[in-house]
Design an enzyme around this catalytic site. Structure first.
Site, short mmCIF file in Angstrom:
data_model
loop_
_atom_site.label_atom_id
_atom_site.label_comp_id
_atom_site.label_asym_id
_atom_site.label_seq_id
_atom_site.Cartn_x
_atom_site.Cartn_y
_atom_site.Cartn_z
N CYS A 19 50.19 87.51 -50.56
CA CYS A 19 50.76 88.66 -51.29
C CYS A 19 49.96 89.90 -50.91
O CYS A 19 49.35 89.95 -49.83
CB CYS A 19 50.82 88.40 -52.79
SG CYS A 19 49.23 88.16 -53.59
N ASN A 22 46.17 89.45 -53.61
CA ASN A 22 45.62 88.10 -53.83
C ASN A 22 44.92 87.97 -55.19
O ASN A 22 43.94 87.25 -55.34
CB ASN A 22 44.67 87.66 -52.70
CG ASN A 22 44.37 86.16 -52.69
OD1 ASN A 22 43.25 85.74 -52.40
ND2 ASN A 22 45.34 85.33 -53.00
N ARG A 25 50.26 87.21 -57.55
CA ARG A 25 51.34 86.29 -57.17
C ARG A 25 50.88 85.10 -56.33
O ARG A 25 51.17 83.95 -56.68
CB ARG A 25 52.44 87.06 -56.41
CG ARG A 25 53.19 88.03 -57.28
CD ARG A 25 54.01 88.99 -56.46
NE ARG A 25 53.15 89.87 -55.68
CZ ARG A 25 53.56 90.71 -54.76
NH1 ARG A 25 54.85 90.77 -54.47
NH2 ARG A 25 52.71 91.49 -54.11
N SER A 26 50.22 85.36 -55.18
CA SER A 26 49.86 84.21 -54.35
C SER A 26 48.82 83.31 -55.02
O SER A 26 48.89 82.09 -54.84
CB SER A 26 49.46 84.62 -52.93
OG SER A 26 48.30 85.40 -52.90
P1 4NP Z 1 49.50 90.74 -56.01
O1 4NP Z 1 49.57 92.03 -56.99
O2 4NP Z 1 49.85 91.25 -54.63
O3 4NP Z 1 50.55 89.84 -56.57
O4 4NP Z 1 48.11 90.18 -56.10
C1 4NP Z 1 48.85 93.20 -56.74
C2 4NP Z 1 47.49 93.24 -56.98
C3 4NP Z 1 46.79 94.42 -56.76
C4 4NP Z 1 47.45 95.53 -56.30
C5 4NP Z 1 48.81 95.49 -56.05
C6 4NP Z 1 49.51 94.31 -56.28
N1 4NP Z 1 46.73 96.75 -56.10
O5 4NP Z 1 47.35 97.75 -55.74
O6 4NP Z 1 45.51 96.75 -56.27
#
Ligand code: 4NP
Length: 166
Positions: A19, A22, A25-26
């Site tokens: 994702c 990390n 979702r992943s």
């Molecule tokens: P993930 O979600 O890709 O499902 O882990 C996110 C986690 C952090 C961020 C964006 C999406 N961020 O912008 O820090």
């Protein structure tokens, strides 16, 4: 549902989940898939890893909202530490599954071993796992439901792929 690609080395299988950060979702998919593999007696033959295409959270535990959603459903989210994806993964793993289309582009696009996690969703195949990071708690519940049913479908298909059959 598409077939899983055959094991590169029959008898063992490596799945990578990708994702953006990390931390949501992943890692949710990683914890649920490992749990299901243990239940199915496949944990010693199937290795799961996860990573994010962005490096902001490397070394951090899961987002507390993702962890709380997993804990409430009976999973253990505590061992996760975020890692960053690198370009060696498609050669190292039997299957690389991205959570959304942007993640898929960032890992180099579709190949016979690289696709979307929800290609294997028995309810709505081919969609994205929506990013819950900027939303409310219901986004994390929705992610968990998608991940649980999709993990079940992947685990059901793994014995054939483990034999080296596509
Ligand atoms: P993930 O979600 O890709 O499902 O882990 C996110 C986690 C952090 C961020 C964006 C999406 N961020 O912008 O820090």
């Amino acid at each position: 549902m598409p077939a899983l690609p055959a094991a590169r080395v029959p008898g063992r299988y490596r799945v990578a989940l990708v994702c953006l950060g990390n931390i949501c979702r992943s890692p949710t998919a990683h914890v649920v898939l490992e749990h299901r593999l243990r239940d199915a007696g496949l944990a010693d033959r199937v290795q799961v890893a996860s990573s994010g295409t962005g490096g902001w959270h490397v070394g951090n535990p899961m987002d507390p909202r993702a962890a709380a959603t997993l804990s409430a459903a009976g999973y253990d989210p505590t061992r996760h530490r975020a890692r960053q994806y690198d370009a060696t993964w498609p050669d190292a793993y039997d299957l690389v599954l991205a959570m959304d289309e942007t993640n898929l582009l960032d890992v180099g696009g579709r190949t016979d071993r690289v696709g979307l996690f929800r290609d294997f969703d028995p309810v709505g195949p081919g969609g994205e796992v929506p990013d819950p990071y900027y939303g409310g708690a219901d986004g994390f519940e929705e992610v968990l439901a998608m991940v649980e049913r999709t993990s079940d479908a992947i685990v059901a298909a793994l014995p054939r792929a483990l034999e080296g059959r596509a």
